[in-house]
Scaffold this motif. Structure first.
Motif, PDB file in Angstrom:
ATOM      1  N   ILE A   1       0.869  -1.184   0.000  1.00  0.00           N
ATOM      2  CA  ILE A   1       0.000   0.000   0.000  1.00  0.00           C
ATOM      3  C   ILE A   1       0.898   1.223   0.000  1.00  0.00           C
ATOM      4  O   ILE A   1       1.773   1.359   0.867  1.00  0.00           O
ATOM      5  N   THR A   2       0.703   2.106  -0.970  1.00  0.00           N
ATOM      6  CA  THR A   2       1.482   3.351  -1.021  1.00  0.00           C
ATOM      7  C   THR A   2       0.579   4.529  -0.691  1.00  0.00           C
ATOM      8  O   THR A   2      -0.596   4.556  -1.057  1.00  0.00           O
ATOM      9  N   VAL A   3       1.160   5.501   0.014  1.00  0.00           N
ATOM     10  CA  VAL A   3       0.409   6.677   0.441  1.00  0.00           C
ATOM     11  C   VAL A   3       1.209   7.924   0.108  1.00  0.00           C
ATOM     12  O   VAL A   3       2.372   8.053   0.519  1.00  0.00           O
ATOM     13  N   ASP A   4       0.598   8.842  -0.651  1.00  0.00           N
ATOM     14  CA  ASP A   4       1.163  10.167  -0.892  1.00  0.00           C
ATOM     15  C   ASP A   4       0.584  11.096   0.166  1.00  0.00           C
ATOM     16  O   ASP A   4      -0.566  11.534   0.069  1.00  0.00           O
ATOM     17  N   LEU A   5       1.353  11.369   1.201  1.00  0.00           N
ATOM     18  CA  LEU A   5       0.852  12.154   2.328  1.00  0.00           C
ATOM     19  C   LEU A   5       0.477  13.566   1.908  1.00  0.00           C
ATOM     20  O   LEU A   5      -0.442  14.167   2.481  1.00  0.00           O
ATOM     21  N   THR A   6       1.156  14.100   0.910  1.00  0.00           N
ATOM     22  CA  THR A   6       0.883  15.476   0.482  1.00  0.00           C
ATOM     23  C   THR A   6      -0.431  15.591  -0.274  1.00  0.00           C
ATOM     24  O   THR A   6      -0.974  16.681  -0.414  1.00  0.00           O
ATOM     25  N   ALA A   7      -0.950  14.474  -0.786  1.00  0.00           N
ATOM     26  CA  ALA A   7      -2.177  14.503  -1.585  1.00  0.00           C
ATOM     27  C   ALA A   7      -3.424  14.146  -0.776  1.00  0.00           C
ATOM     28  O   ALA A   7      -4.531  14.175  -1.314  1.00  0.00           O
ATOM     29  N   LEU A   8      -3.243  13.811   0.495  1.00  0.00           N
ATOM     30  CA  LEU A   8      -4.399  13.469   1.311  1.00  0.00           C
ATOM     31  C   LEU A   8      -5.223  14.706   1.620  1.00  0.00           C
ATOM     32  O   LEU A   8      -4.668  15.773   1.904  1.00  0.00           O
ATOM     33  N   PRO A   9      -6.545  14.620   1.590  1.00  0.00           N
ATOM     34  CA  PRO A   9      -7.372  15.777   1.941  1.00  0.00           C
ATOM     35  C   PRO A   9      -7.209  16.138   3.414  1.00  0.00           C
ATOM     36  O   PRO A   9      -6.849  15.279   4.235  1.00  0.00           O
ATOM     37  N   PRO A  10      -7.457  17.387   3.772  1.00  0.00           N
ATOM     38  CA  PRO A  10      -7.194  17.843   5.147  1.00  0.00           C
ATOM     39  C   PRO A  10      -8.008  17.120   6.214  1.00  0.00           C
ATOM     40  O   PRO A  10      -7.604  17.091   7.371  1.00  0.00           O
ATOM     41  N   GLN A  11      -9.153  16.535   5.843  1.00  0.00           N
ATOM     42  CA  GLN A  11      -9.946  15.851   6.868  1.00  0.00           C
ATOM     43  C   GLN A  11      -9.326  14.543   7.321  1.00  0.00           C
ATOM     44  O   GLN A  11      -9.741  13.972   8.330  1.00  0.00           O
ATOM     45  N   VAL A  12      -8.336  14.027   6.582  1.00  0.00           N
ATOM     46  CA  VAL A  12      -7.657  12.805   7.008  1.00  0.00           C
ATOM     47  C   VAL A  12      -6.673  13.163   8.111  1.00  0.00           C
ATOM     48  O   VAL A  12      -5.671  13.835   7.879  1.00  0.00           O
ATOM     49  N   TYR A  13      -6.956  12.709   9.319  1.00  0.00           N
ATOM     50  CA  TYR A  13      -6.086  12.972  10.462  1.00  0.00           C
ATOM     51  C   TYR A  13      -5.171  11.788  10.752  1.00  0.00           C
ATOM     52  O   TYR A  13      -4.018  11.969  11.140  1.00  0.00           O
ATOM     53  N   ALA A  14      -5.678  10.573  10.577  1.00  0.00           N
ATOM     54  CA  ALA A  14      -4.898   9.390  10.950  1.00  0.00           C
ATOM     55  C   ALA A  14      -5.079   8.282   9.926  1.00  0.00           C
ATOM     56  O   ALA A  14      -6.144   8.117   9.340  1.00  0.00           O
ATOM     57  N   LEU A  15      -4.007   7.513   9.731  1.00  0.00           N
ATOM     58  CA  LEU A  15      -4.026   6.306   8.911  1.00  0.00           C
ATOM     59  C   LEU A  15      -3.544   5.161   9.789  1.00  0.00           C
ATOM     60  O   LEU A  15      -2.433   5.203  10.324  1.00  0.00           O
ATOM     61  N   VAL A  16      -4.375   4.140   9.932  1.00  0.00           N
ATOM     62  CA  VAL A  16      -4.022   2.980  10.738  1.00  0.00           C
ATOM     63  C   VAL A  16      -3.849   1.780   9.801  1.00  0.00           C
ATOM     64  O   VAL A  16      -4.779   1.413   9.082  1.00  0.00           O
ATOM     65  N   PHE A  17      -2.660   1.194   9.799  1.00  0.00           N
ATOM     66  CA  PHE A  17      -2.332   0.083   8.919  1.00  0.00           C
ATOM     67  C   PHE A  17      -2.571  -1.237   9.657  1.00  0.00           C
ATOM     68  O   PHE A  17      -2.136  -1.403  10.802  1.00  0.00           O
ATOM     69  N   THR A  18      -3.247  -2.171   8.981  1.00  0.00           N
ATOM     70  CA  THR A  18      -3.582  -3.452   9.598  1.00  0.00           C
ATOM     71  C   THR A  18      -3.187  -4.616   8.700  1.00  0.00           C
ATOM     72  O   THR A  18      -3.023  -4.457   7.482  1.00  0.00           O
ATOM     73  N   VAL A  19      -3.071  -5.789   9.305  1.00  0.00           N
ATOM     74  CA  VAL A  19      -2.891  -7.049   8.586  1.00  0.00           C
ATOM     75  C   VAL A  19      -3.920  -8.027   9.139  1.00  0.00           C
ATOM     76  O   VAL A  19      -4.107  -8.119  10.355  1.00  0.00           O
TER      77      VAL A  19
END
Length: 397
Positions: A293-311
């Motif tokens: 899973i790749t994440v571009d932190l600069t492209a996330l909308p401002p309402q995204v406060y947290a990302l929790v990664f799971t397996v």
């Protein structure tokens, strides 16, 4: 008979085999629909992990057998879907069109064949359908693509693919014998300290190895902030017994711990591609990370406060039964490993929280979680994951 889109033909057989052939990996599934155009329940979705339905059986990833005499009278039609398995091109436009055939199951004589055209960004499509006409059945070529993937098709026909109390079985391959479709118990984890999620170490001296519950600010004096991260999940194929099938996922929350979305094998991107999933690996075959899973932190909308990664271990293998498995978080630009967690011989549960990213004033913080949980799908991790977000907020504690 070669069919064009929308054309139909009679099916002069009591038992047929529907097959998809493609230049890349593709899975065939079937939905049994009533006259209302909906499934009666999740058990009417027949695929390789739920391979047997009334009159319908998956015989391989590419083929489904239909015995018309065993199809319930209230089933008006059977829709067949063809979806990319994530091992090749990202969409049907790049993969090239699949070829669909309907043949007598015993003799192999082909009654109808169809090659959809005009496909582009779609990752799944309705290939064809078998429908009742009088006392018999006919086949119709459909070729309708879905950019939302198999999840979009399933939703249209009444399958719930997101956080409902009783989720359907995941849409992936799993070897026989059939695995009963049932919900995993809610995740249960122990509470964290009130200051959880606040930076306790920094990158001033370079790479750090985080321990469980430690948090690092992803900034380094005199260096640009981290802008892209990559979660990697890897495991080895089972040498005996049923295949181990692990899933990498990420949950996005707002600053009130409300879930915004999940990204997983059923929903492979979010926020206009700011988060992307590489696709579902069903066995662990291949070197290195099997799901990414790749994440571009600069492209996330401002309402995204947290990302929790799971397996999660959908097939039900608990982590104390899994050998040579790992998950890790990396700087996507440099490949530097930020957090690594060994899943092999872990706790007797089916889920684990790997790490969490939280938005700070000018960058992001990262917390190594390493918390096991009871949850075979990411949907069971959403509510338990909220506590990590809640206790990381500036106002918490």
């Amino acid at each position: 008979m070669e069919l064009s889109k929308g054309a139909n033909a009679p099916v002069p057989s009591s038992e047929v085999r529907v097959t998809v052939a493609a230049d890349t990996g593709a899975d065939l599934a079937a939905l049994l629909l009533t006259a209302a155009g909906k499934v009666r329940s999740d058990s009417d979705f027949v695929f390789y992990n739920q391979p047997v339905g009334p009159g319908v059986e998956v015989v391989s990833e590419e083929a489904v057998r239909v015995s018309f005499g065993a199809v319930p009278a209230e089933i008006d039609r059977i829709v067949f879907t063809a979806s990319l398995d994530g091992t090749g091109p990202a969409d049907w436009g790049r993969a090239g069109p699949p070829r669909i055939t309907v043949a007598d199951h015993s003799s192999g004589a082909v009654f109808a064949a169809f090659t959809p055209t005009g496909l582009g960004p779609e990752t799944a499509l309705i290939a064809c359908e078998l429908y009742r006409r009088g006392d018999g059945w006919k086949v119709r070529a459909v070729g309708q693509g879905y950019a939302q993937g198999l999840a979009g098709i399933a939703t249209d026909f009444g399958i719930t693919v997101d956080d409902e109390p009783t989720p359907p079985a995941a849409l992936r391959s799993q070897p026989a014998p059939p695995v009963p479709v049932r919900s995993a118990p809610p995740a249960e984890v122990q509470p964290q300290p009130p200051q959880f999620g606040r930076p306790t170490v920094d990158l001033s001296k370079g790479h750090v190895s985080l321990r469980k519950s430690e948090t690092v600010s992803l900034t380094k004096p005199g260096a640009p902030a981290l802008t892209r991260v990559r979660m990697g999940l890897g495991w080895d194929p089972a040498t005996r017994g049923s295949q181990v099938d692990l899933d990498a996922s990420v949950i996005a929350y707002d600053d009130r711990a409300k879930k915004l979305t999940n990204v997983w094998f059923l929903r492979r991107e979010a926020f206009d591609g700011a988060i992307r999933h590489s696709g579902d690996n069903l066995t662990g075959h291949g070197d290195g990370d099997d799901e990414v899973i790749t994440v571009d932190l600069t492209a996330l909308p401002p309402q995204v406060y947290a990302l929790v990664f799971t397996v999660n271990s959908f097939a039900g293998h608990k982590f104390d039964q899994v050998g040579r498995a790992h998950c890790r978080l990396l700087d996507d630009h440099t490949g530097a490993e930020l957090v690594r967690f060994e899943l092999s011989r872990g706790e007797p549960t089916t889920g684990v929280f790997l790490a969490m990213l939280t938005r700070a004033a000018n960058a992001w913080n990262m917390t190594a979680l390493g918390e096991y949980a009871k949850g075979a799908t990411v949907r069971k991790m959403v509510d338990p994951g909220k506590r990590f977000v809640t206790t990381s907020r500036p106002s918490a504690g």
